[in-house]
Design an enzyme around this catalytic site. Sequence first.
Site, PDB file in Angstrom:
ATOM      1  CE  LYS A  35      -3.530   0.215   2.830  1.00 17.18           C
ATOM      2  NZ  LYS A  35      -4.427   0.077   3.995  1.00 17.18           N
ATOM      3  CB  SER A  62      -7.227   2.500   3.428  1.00 14.58           C
ATOM      4  OG  SER A  62      -6.516   1.644   4.323  1.00 14.58           O
ATOM      5  CB  SER A  83      -8.135  -0.472   5.897  1.00 20.48           C
ATOM      6  OG  SER A  83      -8.654   0.777   6.270  1.00 20.48           O
TER       7      SER A  83
END
Length: 473
Positions: free
Chosen positions: A89, A164, A188
């Site tokens: 990420k 996320s 997330s």
Amino acid sequence: MSRSSANPSVPESAVALRDALRRGEVSAREAVEHFLARIADRSDLGAFVAVTAEQALAEADAADERFAALSEDERAALPPLHGLPIAHKDLVDVTGAPTTMGSAALPHPVAERDHPGVAVLRAAGAVSLGKTQVPELGLNAYSENLIAAPARNPLDPERTAGGSSGGSAAAVAAGLLPVAPGSDGGGSIRIPSLACGLIGLKPGLGAVPTDLEHGPVDDFGAPRLPVTGPIARSAEDAALLFDAMAGSPGTALAAVRAADGLRDLRIGVSAASPFETVHPIPLWPGARLAWETAAERLAAAGHRVEAAGLRYDPRYAEAFGTGWMAGLSLLELAEGAQERLIPYTRVFRERALARSRDAHLEAASALQEIAADLRRQWGAYDVVLTPGLTMPPPRVGAFLALDPDDDYRLQCEWAAYTSMVNVSGLPAIAVPILDVPNPTGSGTLSMGAQLIGRAGSEAQLLQLAAQLTRATS
């Protein structure tokens, strides 16, 4: 690279690819080239913010050189993820790649060293192909920002992939990666996994040692919410990556392979949400059907499934909202940079800055009390089964089209069951259960369920995910 560059001999499963790499049937370069080709072919999904192809190929060549220098017997000592392609990420530093945090308001330095969690996976032999799309500062349940294209759901590219870890989930679901690490501060990992039809494990706080780098509480004394875990297409693949992240190679994977022997767990079933105290939580029929189907499958697998009369603290919604945004009060920005934040982040940062430290401390104290109550109530059961997401993934742009308060409310309605697990510090897993007709388009969408376990039960949750998903095959 074009689709023709993809190599059909490269296994799609992370476990199968791991085995092929260790046997020398596939080289690390072949694996990396294959997934780079897939990434290039599906750039429309917005899964990646940056692709570090040259660096990845150099790392793959180095892995192949190390492999070639070993005898067949010595290859048993190869690192557990030798040559396995992954991506990280864009919230964490990866040496040689820029870190944007999904924000146009922050500088984007090229990292000179790995984040500790990245370093663990690099030491385990994984090869990073790049950085995946995230929401600004990782705050939201959808992966859209001002610096790159939004992460789109491979099941319906008009819909969000969630957040996320949305870019990572989109990449795994579309076969651009065999597996991916994610992080989860309020859902997330689980939100995008549920949205994209994947398995997503949120470990308990401390199960992955690097998650405790800054201690078990945040700057205001609230429970530390973020942890790291795997996003995968199967329980076996998730276990493989979790073992490497936790530093316990083979432990969870062995448990998953013995999942058929797991019986007689007491499983409490509840659709109660702590957000119900401030507004109704809609449960779309497909979401309810997936949750009920999960309960039926668990009962058929030999577990004791019963209704759980859970009651949540009415302070939860306000305390969590305050605690979730509290860190924004500590965010330092260059002069004029605040105007480059998306409106959502800007508004909630202004509110966080306006609160007194005592108000932040009070919310943190409430969250600690709520966490203890959650652990007490859920502790009456081996596992608690809740719905997954309450409705299909909204369309790309739907959240940002709302004012910040309505945006946040829609996120809490859609992901009504995830953040409470972060507050508790316990592990949970998102599991795809049913494919349902897309209500606004062609094809199908995935609806799933969530299982919440006791401290240290990550391997058991992966076993249950294996039981639930094998029931569909």
